[in-house]
Design an enzyme around this catalytic site. Structure first.
Site: not given
Length: 305
Positions: A204-206
């Site tokens: 997701g936010d990696e």
């Protein structure tokens, strides 16, 4: 394209050839067809130019495809030139024109198909939100790049990045704000990467990066510089967040699969995140097997701690 079909296998074979070898094959095929058509004109070998034109347009590009099409058109009419010329000049021009238009149409069709194929392939390999490589493609290319580095003797730096407090931005400002943060970060990361480096969104936010570095020692500076520059990109966003980075330096002799190395870099990232966020932790591949005292001594010697 389905590689199980004959056309798919031919396309894959063309992709594997260098431009020089592709040109050699096309010139050889064209010369062979022209010679056969000259020796036995009654058979009519001209239709065999069509797959040669397709191969040129597919493997070499638009200009090359059109060039081969025009040359093939003149070669196709050459065996019957003396018969046509005996009739009239307009008939000769018409005969050449028909073949030029036909062969150019074939070239245009295959070139258009190739562009559509490349566009679809590009989107299939990319994360639609950020334009970076998707997780599956990143991991596949990462494994290949690591294997190549072992054979060539290159040192690599594998980085896992996580955006701190990203969920808070999503919850407070909405998903549109979160999407903007992701796109801003991905654009900033892509702008500082070299062409041969890899960047992908793996969660997701990696995000994950894989870059070639001159040495283990210089790789530490690369990692810190990347974190500094990406932090500056995030600071300029309308919804500023920070990032935690885990870096894994991979010498040519390092063992372990790409999956194991990704996991080690991920562990370093979580260690950085747990240390207070907006931080960086750098490890060296293979240290986990060494005694703790040896790892600390090695880090001190190389400046990692």
């Amino acid at each position: 394209m389905n590689s199980q079909m004959p056309v798919g296998r031919l396309a894959e074979h063309l992709e594997s050839l260098s431009r020089e070898r592709t040109w050699f094959a096309i010139v050889a095929a064209t010369a062979g067809i022209a010679l056969a058509d000259y020796i036995i004109p009654a058979v009519g070998f001209a239709p065999l130019y069509m797959p040669v034109i397709c191969a040129a347009g597919w493997a070499l590009g638009a200009r090359e495809g059109y060039f081969v099409a025009v040359i093939a058109a003149f070669l196709a009419v050459a065996p019957s030139l003396h018969h046509i010329a005996a009739l009239s000049v307009p008939l000769l021009a018409l005969s050449i024109g028909v073949r030029v238009v036909t062969f150019l149409f074939i070239a245009a069709a295959i070139i258009s198909f190739r562009r559509s194929y490349d566009r679809e392939l590009f989107h299939a390999h990319r994360d639609r939100m950020t334009g970076t490589l998707n997780k599956e493609v990143f991991e596949r290319r990462c494994a290949r790049m690591i294997e190549d580095a072992r054979h060539i003797g290159h040192t690599l730096l594998l980085i896992i990045l996580d955006l701190d407090d990203f969920k808070a931005v999503n919850n407070r400002e909405g998903h549109r704000a979160g999407d903007e943060v992701l796109q801003t970060f991905a654009g900033g990361a892509a702008s500082i990467m070299r062409r041969e480096d890899l960047i992908g969104r793996i969660g997701g936010d990696e995000f994950a990066l894989l870059v070639r570095v001159p040495s283990i020692v210089e790789g530490q500076g690369f990692a810190r510089d990347i974190h500094t520059r990406l932090s500056a990109v995030l600071a300029q966003s309308r919804y500023p967040v920070t990032c935690s980075m885990g870096g894994l330096l991979i010498p040519p002799h390092a063992s372990g699969s790409a999956s194991d190395l990704m996991h080690a870099a991920d562990q370093a990232m979580y260690r950085a995140k747990n240390s207070g966020k907006n931080a960086i932790a750098i490890d060296r591949a293979g240290e986990a097997e060494a005694p703790a005292e040896a790892r600390i001594a090695a880090k001190r010697q190389e400046g990692l701690v």
